[in-house]
Design a protein around this motif. Structure first.
Motif, mmCIF file in Angstrom:
data_model
loop_
_atom_site.group_PDB
_atom_site.id
_atom_site.type_symbol
_atom_site.label_atom_id
_atom_site.label_comp_id
_atom_site.label_asym_id
_atom_site.label_seq_id
_atom_site.Cartn_x
_atom_site.Cartn_y
_atom_site.Cartn_z
ATOM 1 N N ASP A 107 0.838 -1.197 0.000
ATOM 2 C CA ASP A 107 0.000 0.000 0.000
ATOM 3 C C ASP A 107 0.879 1.256 0.000
ATOM 4 O O ASP A 107 0.468 2.321 0.359
ATOM 5 N N MET A 110 -0.340 4.036 -1.833
ATOM 6 C CA MET A 110 -1.637 4.550 -1.401
ATOM 7 C C MET A 110 -1.608 6.058 -1.244
ATOM 8 O O MET A 110 -2.612 6.681 -1.032
ATOM 9 N N ASP A 111 -0.377 6.588 -1.268
ATOM 10 C CA ASP A 111 -0.285 8.024 -1.078
ATOM 11 C C ASP A 111 -0.906 8.746 -2.259
ATOM 12 O O ASP A 111 -0.997 9.953 -2.279
ATOM 13 N N LEU A 112 -1.286 7.979 -3.162
ATOM 14 C CA LEU A 112 -1.990 8.440 -4.342
ATOM 15 C C LEU A 112 -1.563 9.839 -4.716
ATOM 16 O O LEU A 112 -0.629 10.411 -4.219
ATOM 17 N N ALA A 114 -3.756 11.364 -3.829
ATOM 18 C CA ALA A 114 -4.950 11.311 -3.021
ATOM 19 C C ALA A 114 -5.947 12.399 -3.362
ATOM 20 O O ALA A 114 -5.865 13.513 -2.873
ATOM 21 N N SER A 115 -6.798 11.984 -4.185
ATOM 22 C CA SER A 115 -7.828 12.905 -4.644
ATOM 23 C C SER A 115 -8.478 13.552 -3.433
ATOM 24 O O SER A 115 -8.798 12.889 -2.459
ATOM 25 N N HIS A 116 -8.652 14.831 -3.500
ATOM 26 C CA HIS A 116 -9.266 15.535 -2.380
ATOM 27 C C HIS A 116 -10.768 15.580 -2.555
ATOM 28 O O HIS A 116 -11.437 16.418 -1.973
ATOM 29 N N PHE A 118 -13.775 14.481 -1.447
ATOM 30 C CA PHE A 118 -14.272 13.769 -0.268
ATOM 31 C C PHE A 118 -15.522 12.948 -0.575
ATOM 32 O O PHE A 118 -15.730 11.890 -0.014
ATOM 33 N N GLU A 119 -16.305 13.473 -1.477
ATOM 34 C CA GLU A 119 -17.524 12.748 -1.831
ATOM 35 C C GLU A 119 -17.174 11.396 -2.470
ATOM 36 O O GLU A 119 -17.779 10.368 -2.161
ATOM 37 N N ILE A 121 -14.425 9.706 -2.010
ATOM 38 C CA ILE A 121 -13.869 8.802 -0.991
ATOM 39 C C ILE A 121 -15.001 8.206 -0.149
ATOM 40 O O ILE A 121 -15.052 7.009 0.102
ATOM 41 N N LYS A 168 -7.999 -1.069 2.421
ATOM 42 C CA LYS A 168 -7.129 -0.043 1.832
ATOM 43 C C LYS A 168 -6.828 -0.350 0.366
ATOM 44 O O LYS A 168 -6.872 0.533 -0.484
ATOM 45 N N LEU A 171 -9.943 0.158 -1.682
ATOM 46 C CA LEU A 171 -10.266 1.585 -1.761
ATOM 47 C C LEU A 171 -9.353 2.270 -2.774
ATOM 48 O O LEU A 171 -9.811 3.105 -3.570
ATOM 49 N N LEU A 175 -10.524 4.292 -6.045
ATOM 50 C CA LEU A 175 -10.244 5.721 -6.216
ATOM 51 C C LEU A 175 -9.410 5.991 -7.464
ATOM 52 O O LEU A 175 -9.636 6.991 -8.152
ATOM 53 N N SER B 3 0.198 5.508 5.969
ATOM 54 C CA SER B 3 0.509 6.140 4.690
ATOM 55 C C SER B 3 -0.022 7.571 4.691
ATOM 56 O O SER B 3 -0.812 7.946 5.553
ATOM 57 N N LYS B 4 0.390 8.321 3.680
ATOM 58 C CA LYS B 4 -0.072 9.718 3.615
ATOM 59 C C LYS B 4 -1.587 9.776 3.430
ATOM 60 O O LYS B 4 -2.244 10.685 3.905
ATOM 61 N N PHE B 5 -2.059 8.789 2.714
ATOM 62 C CA PHE B 5 -3.505 8.758 2.463
ATOM 63 C C PHE B 5 -4.281 8.593 3.775
ATOM 64 O O PHE B 5 -5.270 9.283 4.016
ATOM 65 N N PHE B 8 -4.003 11.726 5.690
ATOM 66 C CA PHE B 8 -4.860 12.729 5.055
ATOM 67 C C PHE B 8 -6.325 12.561 5.500
ATOM 68 O O PHE B 8 -6.999 13.521 5.857
ATOM 69 N N LEU B 9 -6.770 11.297 5.523
ATOM 70 C CA LEU B 9 -8.158 11.053 5.922
ATOM 71 C C LEU B 9 -8.377 11.366 7.407
ATOM 72 O O LEU B 9 -9.403 11.938 7.781
ATOM 73 N N GLN B 15 -14.536 16.361 6.968
ATOM 74 C CA GLN B 15 -14.958 16.720 5.612
ATOM 75 C C GLN B 15 -15.540 15.527 4.857
ATOM 76 O O GLN B 15 -16.104 15.683 3.786
ATOM 77 N N LEU B 16 -15.355 14.347 5.452
ATOM 78 C CA LEU B 16 -15.929 13.152 4.825
ATOM 79 C C LEU B 16 -17.441 13.059 5.046
ATOM 80 O O LEU B 16 -18.119 12.269 4.403
ATOM 81 N N VAL B 18 -20.250 14.006 4.054
ATOM 82 C CA VAL B 18 -20.765 14.764 2.910
ATOM 83 C C VAL B 18 -22.275 14.625 2.714
ATOM 84 O O VAL B 18 -22.894 15.399 2.007
#
Lengths: 182, 181
Positions: A107, A110-112, A114-116, A118-119, A121, A168, A171, A175, B3-5, B8-9, B15-16, B18
């Motif tokens: 993973d 996974m740092d993708l 990372a699309s921000h 939120f919807e 995700i 993970k 997901l 994503l 991880s950064k992801f 980030f979450l 903000q999740l 929604v």
């Protein structure tokens, strides 16, 4: 008057059965609690039903709220318990998994980017398989430890960990696919 | 290590949230459930008292009706009012006596089941007493005669229902015994 005091005054009135105060308290927490429920149950109608039951239960035993935790944390626990009971009643059982294969899953990427979004995700979490979804929500978003999750869901700790890894990976796939679509 | 992801979450957890709940619908449900009166201990006490009272009165009635030798003797009967009705009344009385006897043999079964019928019988007998009173006060009257005939018919129907109820209970018990065996 601080937030804590406002809550205390509201809660006292709710204990006396004041409907307006109950509605105010409901409104303060409905969105947060609904989102927890809908991410766990992945179904709008189920989340509405469970949220209703959880709030009724909370109002009925409001006098047992001891302020050892914040009201939000107390309420969240009730909502999550109701969600888990609901899943158990529906027999949303965990799939048998090969623990190792997921523990080894890579993973790192996974740092993708990372699309921000939120919807996206939020929606992607809802499409995870039942077990992985429950663990992902409880561990990363609601802050429970794997040991606690194992007890709550009546599975082993290693199952909880492997389900998290699985969540993970899934997901990420979802994503990445979503980003490509956009 | 996270991880950064994941970080980030965690950092943007709120903000999740929604989705907007349908507050009107959900609150309506909550409000309806909260409005339902809680079962009070006091309410249960009165319910229990009423059940006990009903059991005592119905047992008393069953005892009086089926086990006590003397039956209630009415001072005035249909045949007194009009001799033409004497045969009809005799027939009714005969049928009723038979049914009473049958009930007396069966009634050791479930008294609770037939308590409601005992109550009906009691009401009926009270009404009959009122008819008699009316007759004393108003004299021979077609309405009273019809009411008295109606009394006998109703009484027979109630007795039939009681017998049916007891028989049903007995059949059920027999079936259960049979299944257990």
């Amino acid at each position: 008057m601080g937030k804590h005091d406002i809550h205390r005054a509201l809660i006292e009135k709710c204990c006396q059965g004041d409907a307006r105060s109950q509605y105010r308290l409901y409104k303060l927490y409905s969105k947060a609690m609904y989102n927890i429920a809908v991410r766990l149950l992945a179904n709008r109608m189920d989340a509405e039903d469970v949220l209703q039951e959880a709030f009724v239960a909370a109002f009925k035993r409001l006098d047992s709220f001891r302020e050892e935790s914040t009201f939000g944390a107390w309420l969240k626990r009730i909502v999550i318990n109701h969600c888990i009971n609901f899943m158990n009643a529906r027999k949303q059982i965990f799939d048998d998994l090969d623990t190792q294969s997921f523990l080894m899953a890579d993973d790192s990427r996974m740092d993708l980017h990372a699309s921000h979004d939120f919807e996206a995700i939020h929606d992607a979490i809802k499409t995870l398989p039942d077990g992985a979804r429950a663990v992902f929500n409880l561990f990363l978003l609601e802050g429970y430890k794997h040991q606690e999750i194992a007890q709550m869901l009546n599975v082993s700790e290693s199952t909880s960990k492997s389900q998290y890894q699985r969540a993970k990976v899934l997901l990420k796939e979802k994503l990445v696919y979503h980003e490509k679509q956009v | 290590m996270k991880s950064k992801f994941e970080e980030f979450l965690e950092n943007n957890r709120q903000q999740l949230d929604v989705e907007e709940p349908d507050d009107q619908l959900i609150w309506q449900g909550i409000s309806n459930e909260l409005k339902q009166k809680p079962k009070s201990v006091f309410g249960n006490f009165w319910k229990a008292a009423a059940v006990i009272l009903l059991l005592i009165s119905s047992s008393y009635f069953v005892y009086n009706e089926f086990f006590k030798a003397e039956q209630v003797v009415y001072t005035i009967s249909l045949s007194d009012i009009d001799p033409n009705f004497a045969t009809m009344e005799n027939d009714y009385q005969l049928v009723i006596d038979n049914k009473m006897q049958e009930l007396g043999q069966l009634s050791s079964a479930n008294v609770e089941n037939i308590a409601v019928y005992n109550e009906e019988l009691k009401n009926l007998d009270e009404m009959y007493e009122e008819y008699q009173q009316d007759f004393v006060e108003l004299g021979k009257n077609e309405r009273i005669i019809m009411a008295m005939i109606d009394y006998y018919e109703k009484k027979m129907r109630i007795l039939d229902r009681m017998l049916m109820e007891i028989q049903k209970q007995k059949d059920h018990e027999n079936r259960q015994e049979h299944t257990e065996l």
